[in-house]
Design an enzyme around this catalytic site. Sequence first.
Site, PDB file in Angstrom:
ATOM      1  N   ASP A  24       0.833  -1.209   0.000  1.00 44.55           N
ATOM      2  CA  ASP A  24       0.000   0.000   0.000  1.00 44.55           C
ATOM      3  C   ASP A  24       0.868   1.260   0.000  1.00 44.55           C
ATOM      4  O   ASP A  24       2.001   1.247   0.485  1.00 44.55           O
ATOM      5  CB  ASP A  24      -0.904  -0.032   1.248  1.00 44.55           C
ATOM      6  CG  ASP A  24      -2.031   0.977   1.164  1.00 44.55           C
ATOM      7  OD1 ASP A  24      -2.314   1.478   0.054  1.00 44.55           O
ATOM      8  OD2 ASP A  24      -2.633   1.273   2.209  1.00 44.55           O
ATOM      9  N   ASN A  26       1.338   3.479  -2.805  1.00 49.62           N
ATOM     10  CA  ASN A  26       1.904   3.945  -4.077  1.00 49.62           C
ATOM     11  C   ASN A  26       1.409   5.357  -4.417  1.00 49.62           C
ATOM     12  O   ASN A  26       2.181   6.216  -4.839  1.00 49.62           O
ATOM     13  CB  ASN A  26       1.491   3.017  -5.231  1.00 49.62           C
ATOM     14  CG  ASN A  26       2.081   1.634  -5.099  1.00 49.62           C
ATOM     15  OD1 ASN A  26       2.954   1.398  -4.291  1.00 49.62           O
ATOM     16  ND2 ASN A  26       1.598   0.705  -5.920  1.00 49.62           N
ATOM     17  N   GLY A  27       0.094   5.560  -4.221  1.00 52.36           N
ATOM     18  CA  GLY A  27      -0.500   6.855  -4.568  1.00 52.36           C
ATOM     19  C   GLY A  27       0.042   7.969  -3.684  1.00 52.36           C
ATOM     20  O   GLY A  27       0.417   9.047  -4.172  1.00 52.36           O
ATOM     21  N   ARG A  28       0.096   7.708  -2.377  1.00 49.43           N
ATOM     22  CA  ARG A  28       0.603   8.744  -1.449  1.00 49.43           C
ATOM     23  C   ARG A  28       2.066   9.058  -1.713  1.00 49.43           C
ATOM     24  O   ARG A  28       2.497  10.199  -1.650  1.00 49.43           O
ATOM     25  CB  ARG A  28       0.411   8.282   0.005  1.00 49.43           C
ATOM     26  CG  ARG A  28      -0.978   8.590   0.529  1.00 49.43           C
ATOM     27  CD  ARG A  28      -1.285   7.822   1.786  1.00 49.43           C
ATOM     28  NE  ARG A  28      -1.620   6.445   1.463  1.00 49.43           N
ATOM     29  CZ  ARG A  28      -1.790   5.502   2.372  1.00 49.43           C
ATOM     30  NH1 ARG A  28      -1.622   5.784   3.647  1.00 49.43           N
ATOM     31  NH2 ARG A  28      -2.121   4.280   2.013  1.00 49.43           N
ATOM     32  N   ASN A  72     -10.575  -2.693  -6.289  1.00 48.23           N
ATOM     33  CA  ASN A  72      -9.778  -1.717  -7.047  1.00 48.23           C
ATOM     34  C   ASN A  72     -10.438  -1.301  -8.373  1.00 48.23           C
ATOM     35  O   ASN A  72     -10.064  -0.290  -8.967  1.00 48.23           O
ATOM     36  CB  ASN A  72      -8.362  -2.255  -7.336  1.00 48.23           C
ATOM     37  CG  ASN A  72      -7.447  -2.251  -6.124  1.00 48.23           C
ATOM     38  OD1 ASN A  72      -6.532  -3.051  -6.021  1.00 48.23           O
ATOM     39  ND2 ASN A  72      -7.675  -1.337  -5.182  1.00 48.23           N
ATOM     40  N   ARG A  75     -11.649   2.377  -8.876  1.00 50.72           N
ATOM     41  CA  ARG A  75     -10.741   3.502  -9.172  1.00 50.72           C
ATOM     42  C   ARG A  75     -11.027   4.054 -10.571  1.00 50.72           C
ATOM     43  O   ARG A  75     -11.632   3.367 -11.389  1.00 50.72           O
ATOM     44  CB  ARG A  75      -9.297   3.037  -9.066  1.00 50.72           C
ATOM     45  CG  ARG A  75      -8.981   2.620  -7.652  1.00 50.72           C
ATOM     46  CD  ARG A  75      -7.517   2.362  -7.455  1.00 50.72           C
ATOM     47  NE  ARG A  75      -7.318   2.034  -6.049  1.00 50.72           N
ATOM     48  CZ  ARG A  75      -6.173   2.122  -5.409  1.00 50.72           C
ATOM     49  NH1 ARG A  75      -5.092   2.518  -6.051  1.00 50.72           N
ATOM     50  NH2 ARG A  75      -6.090   1.819  -4.136  1.00 50.72           N
TER      51      ARG A  75
HETATM   52  C1  FPP Z   1      -1.759   0.274  -3.350  1.00 53.73           C
HETATM   53  O1  FPP Z   1      -1.368   1.617  -3.399  1.00 53.73           O
HETATM   54  C2  FPP Z   1      -1.301  -0.476  -4.474  1.00 53.73           C
HETATM   55  C3  FPP Z   1      -2.081  -1.038  -5.445  1.00 53.73           C
HETATM   56  C4  FPP Z   1      -3.549  -0.915  -5.481  1.00 53.73           C
HETATM   57  C5  FPP Z   1      -1.494  -1.790  -6.543  1.00 53.73           C
HETATM   58  C6  FPP Z   1      -0.275  -2.601  -6.267  1.00 53.73           C
HETATM   59  C7  FPP Z   1       0.513  -2.603  -7.483  1.00 53.73           C
HETATM   60  C8  FPP Z   1       1.856  -2.596  -7.578  1.00 53.73           C
HETATM   61  C9  FPP Z   1       2.783  -2.702  -6.435  1.00 53.73           C
HETATM   62  C10 FPP Z   1       2.422  -2.417  -8.917  1.00 53.73           C
HETATM   63  C11 FPP Z   1       3.070  -3.518  -9.615  1.00 53.73           C
HETATM   64  C12 FPP Z   1       2.565  -4.846  -9.577  1.00 53.73           C
HETATM   65  C13 FPP Z   1       1.882  -5.550 -10.500  1.00 53.73           C
HETATM   66  C14 FPP Z   1       2.112  -7.020 -10.577  1.00 53.73           C
HETATM   67  C15 FPP Z   1       0.870  -4.954 -11.394  1.00 53.73           C
HETATM   68  P1  FPP Z   1      -2.495   2.730  -3.440  1.00 53.73           P
HETATM   69  O2  FPP Z   1      -2.666   3.142  -4.859  1.00 53.73           O
HETATM   70  O3  FPP Z   1      -3.721   2.243  -2.771  1.00 53.73           O
HETATM   71  O4  FPP Z   1      -1.814   3.870  -2.607  1.00 53.73           O
HETATM   72  P2  FPP Z   1      -2.547   4.988  -1.725  1.00 53.73           P
HETATM   73  O5  FPP Z   1      -3.282   4.250  -0.639  1.00 53.73           O
HETATM   74  O6  FPP Z   1      -1.417   5.810  -1.204  1.00 53.73           O
HETATM   75  O7  FPP Z   1      -3.456   5.737  -2.645  1.00 53.73           O
END
Ligand code: FPP
Length: 245
Positions: A24, A26-28, A72, A75
């Site tokens: 978790d 990636n977005g932040r 997901n 989104r």
């Molecule tokens: C959560 O971060 C992450 C995901 C929903 C996707 C996970 C995907 C990867 C690690 C990318 C590569 C992997 C493959 C195999 C496609 P978030 O977007 O919910 O972050 P946030 O809570 O900060 O918004």
Amino acid sequence: MDKTDYEKSVNFSKIPRHIAIIMDGNGRWANRKFMPRTMGHKAGMEALHRTVETCARIKVAFLSVYAFSTENWKRPPEEVNYLMQLLVEYIDKEIDELHRNNIKIMITGDYAALPVQCVKGVEKALDRTKNNTGMILNIALNYGSRREIVRAVRIIAEKSLNNEINPADIDEDLIGSLLYTQNIPDPDLLIRTAGEMRISNFMLWQVAYTELFVTPVMWPDFDRSILMQAIWNYQQRERRFGGLK
Ligand code: FPP
């Protein structure tokens, strides 16, 4: 303890057999850098590469990662499309190395409902690595634990209607055998990045006795030292599975 000290204190002969990760933040991570969210996912893919490599090297037997949940889909379509594209890219880029390292890919979730390019990529990866005997990399794709349990219950109900199962014979083993994870042990350690204290519909049945480790580190910044911190922490715990010491 200093960040680099955990590795020195880890007992490498007692590495958790199955590590599960909720990747978790990636977005932040991207927001903080004033970048689009997609860049966070891209960096997340690199973190996944590093983590798979380290886990295989330290002889983790099973690594489960939550790549795309049934929730997901809510989104924006651009982000969903980007994640699908990234999955195809991940497989294309990594498959040779995964295979060379004797890693076997496994998928939990309804991947058949993904766009056709993803299904093809996934099937290619499953087929290419099917005879490998090293670490199992279990990628949860279009996965939701409640949906997985509903699917198992439906199978049981149908078998029961056909008189193939007697309700009195329904037990934990039977339910476990109808989940996607039927052939692998439950996770020993569940790591969640980005600080949220929740399970988010990931392997609810399977994590009943799993040790949890939550780090504030965003997934794209996850590295060997934090993995070592998680494993060290796990090794300090006393697992009683509801019993006494
Ligand atoms: C959560 O971060 C992450 C995901 C929903 C996707 C996970 C995907 C990867 C690690 C990318 C590569 C992997 C493959 C195999 C496609 P978030 O977007 O919910 O972050 P946030 O809570 O900060 O918004």
